[in-house]
Structure formats: C-alpha cells, structure tokens
Design a protein around this motif. Structure first.
Motif, mmCIF file in Angstrom:
data_model
loop_
_atom_site.group_PDB
_atom_site.id
_atom_site.type_symbol
_atom_site.label_atom_id
_atom_site.label_comp_id
_atom_site.label_asym_id
_atom_site.label_seq_id
_atom_site.Cartn_x
_atom_site.Cartn_y
_atom_site.Cartn_z
ATOM 1 N N GLU A 88 -21.390 -77.252 64.368
ATOM 2 C CA GLU A 88 -21.096 -77.768 63.246
ATOM 3 C C GLU A 88 -20.060 -79.001 63.508
ATOM 4 N N GLU A 89 -20.083 -79.897 62.617
ATOM 5 C CA GLU A 89 -19.435 -81.324 62.754
ATOM 6 C C GLU A 89 -18.042 -80.972 62.045
ATOM 7 N N LEU A 90 -17.294 -81.749 62.474
ATOM 8 C CA LEU A 90 -15.926 -81.620 61.869
ATOM 9 C C LEU A 90 -15.925 -82.093 60.214
ATOM 10 N N GLY A 91 -16.720 -83.072 60.225
ATOM 11 C CA GLY A 91 -16.843 -83.907 58.913
ATOM 12 C C GLY A 91 -17.765 -83.098 57.864
ATOM 13 N N SER A 92 -18.461 -82.128 58.367
ATOM 14 C CA SER A 92 -19.483 -81.390 57.422
ATOM 15 C C SER A 92 -18.696 -80.592 56.319
ATOM 16 N N THR A 93 -19.355 -80.640 55.290
ATOM 17 C CA THR A 93 -18.688 -80.006 54.176
ATOM 18 C C THR A 93 -19.214 -78.545 53.991
ATOM 19 N N ALA A 94 -19.991 -78.069 54.755
ATOM 20 C CA ALA A 94 -20.624 -76.592 54.882
ATOM 21 C C ALA A 94 -19.422 -75.638 54.841
ATOM 22 N N GLY A 95 -18.418 -75.709 55.552
ATOM 23 C CA GLY A 95 -17.301 -74.788 55.727
ATOM 24 C C GLY A 95 -16.118 -74.976 55.147
ATOM 25 N N ASP A 96 -16.210 -76.019 54.256
ATOM 26 C CA ASP A 96 -14.968 -76.610 53.525
ATOM 27 C C ASP A 96 -14.931 -75.714 52.290
ATOM 28 N N PRO A 97 -13.840 -75.003 52.029
ATOM 29 C CA PRO A 97 -13.795 -73.827 50.979
ATOM 30 C C PRO A 97 -13.742 -74.778 49.480
ATOM 31 N N TYR A 98 -13.147 -75.828 49.455
ATOM 32 C CA TYR A 98 -13.273 -76.705 48.383
ATOM 33 C C TYR A 98 -14.609 -76.821 47.763
ATOM 34 N N PHE A 99 -15.578 -77.065 48.573
ATOM 35 C CA PHE A 99 -17.101 -77.409 48.168
ATOM 36 C C PHE A 99 -17.546 -76.111 47.589
ATOM 37 N N VAL A 100 -17.195 -75.011 48.257
ATOM 38 C CA VAL A 100 -17.806 -73.652 48.007
ATOM 39 C C VAL A 100 -17.280 -73.496 46.736
ATOM 40 N N PHE A 101 -15.911 -73.538 46.354
ATOM 41 C CA PHE A 101 -15.415 -73.367 45.120
ATOM 42 C C PHE A 101 -16.010 -74.257 44.209
ATOM 43 N N ARG A 102 -16.218 -75.619 44.478
ATOM 44 C CA ARG A 102 -16.807 -76.415 43.361
ATOM 45 C C ARG A 102 -18.118 -76.086 42.971
ATOM 46 N N LYS A 103 -18.844 -75.782 44.018
ATOM 47 C CA LYS A 103 -20.322 -75.210 43.651
ATOM 48 C C LYS A 103 -20.257 -74.019 42.873
ATOM 49 N N ASP A 104 -19.374 -72.971 43.165
ATOM 50 C CA ASP A 104 -19.329 -71.878 42.246
ATOM 51 C C ASP A 104 -18.716 -72.268 40.890
ATOM 52 N N LEU A 105 -17.651 -73.098 40.752
ATOM 53 C CA LEU A 105 -17.345 -73.714 39.574
ATOM 54 C C LEU A 105 -18.336 -74.102 38.728
ATOM 55 N N GLN A 106 -19.165 -75.108 39.195
ATOM 56 C CA GLN A 106 -20.277 -75.625 38.621
ATOM 57 C C GLN A 106 -21.179 -74.752 38.057
ATOM 58 N N ARG A 107 -21.657 -73.726 38.865
ATOM 59 C CA ARG A 107 -22.444 -72.718 38.550
ATOM 60 C C ARG A 107 -21.928 -71.967 37.176
ATOM 61 N N LYS A 108 -20.459 -71.647 37.135
ATOM 62 C CA LYS A 108 -19.891 -70.908 36.186
ATOM 63 C C LYS A 108 -19.739 -71.871 34.853
ATOM 64 N N LEU A 109 -19.709 -73.182 34.996
ATOM 65 C CA LEU A 109 -19.563 -73.986 33.671
ATOM 66 C C LEU A 109 -21.088 -73.957 32.969
ATOM 67 N N GLU A 110 -22.000 -73.930 34.220
ATOM 68 C CA GLU A 110 -23.523 -74.066 33.462
ATOM 69 C C GLU A 110 -23.474 -72.753 32.669
ATOM 70 N N LEU A 111 -23.163 -71.820 32.845
ATOM 71 C CA LEU A 111 -23.316 -70.249 32.315
ATOM 72 C C LEU A 111 -22.475 -70.492 31.146
ATOM 73 N N VAL A 112 -21.197 -71.192 30.906
ATOM 74 C CA VAL A 112 -20.598 -71.368 29.896
ATOM 75 C C VAL A 112 -21.180 -72.149 28.823
ATOM 76 N N ASP A 113 -21.728 -73.192 29.399
ATOM 77 C CA ASP A 113 -22.662 -74.029 28.346
ATOM 78 C C ASP A 113 -23.793 -73.244 27.984
ATOM 79 N N GLU A 114 -24.612 -72.601 28.595
ATOM 80 C CA GLU A 114 -25.864 -71.710 28.219
ATOM 81 C C GLU A 114 -25.253 -70.727 27.212
ATOM 82 N N SER A 115 -23.928 -70.152 27.412
ATOM 83 C CA SER A 115 -23.405 -69.255 26.434
ATOM 84 C C SER A 115 -22.983 -69.897 25.213
#
Length: 90
Positions: free
Chosen positions: A1-28
């Motif tokens: 895995e490259e150093l510049g890769s976002t795959a292991g960056d926790p920020y991007f994991v949290f951001r994706k999770d937050l986006q999913r949760k905001l979609e649920l908020v929007d639907e609700s």
C-alpha cells in the motif's frame, strides 16, 4: 500500500461512515416530514412517535461520528511528529 493511499487513513473511514449516517438522517427527516404533513398526528401518534424517535437516533449517531472525526483531526494536529505521514493540507 502506498503512503499516499487513503485506504488506511482513519479520517476517510470516518468521513465515509459520517456520510452514510447523514444519508440516514436525511431519509428519516423526509419520512418524519411526510408523516407530519400527510397524516393526523393526533390520531396516528404511534407512527409519528416512531418516526421522531428514529430521526433522533440517526441524528445522535451522526453527531457521535462527527465528534470522532473532530477528535481524530485534533489528535493529528496536536502531535504532528507522530503523524508526519499526514501533510497539513489533509
């Protein structure tokens, strides 16, 4: 895995999770507003209360994840030497 890769960056994991949760908020929210506008909430209290409870739960989950993102960003900012692989632009 490259150093510049976002795959292991926790920020991007949290951001994706937050986006999913905001979609649920929007639907609700859409569901809650539909019930408020299209039904007699005095008669249909069960559906109204369930929708309100679900909306609150989704908002609380999204808020919790946002706090996790903020904490992670703050940790990186407070200890730049430990996180030297993350540049200031990130």
């Amino acid at each position: 895995e490259e150093l510049g890769s976002t795959a292991g960056d926790p920020y991007f994991v949290f951001r994706k999770d937050l986006q999913r949760k905001l979609e649920l908020v929007d639907e609700s929210l859409a569901d809650f507003l539909r019930i408020v506008h299209e039904t007699d909430t005095a008669v249909n209290t069960h559906e109204y209360k369930d929708a309100k409870k679900q909306l609150k739960r989704h908002l609380k989950n999204a808020e919790s994840t946002l706090k996790d993102v903020q904490t992670t960003v703050q940790m990186v900012g407070n200890d730049r030497e430990k996180f030297s692989h993350i540049d200031d632009a990130q």
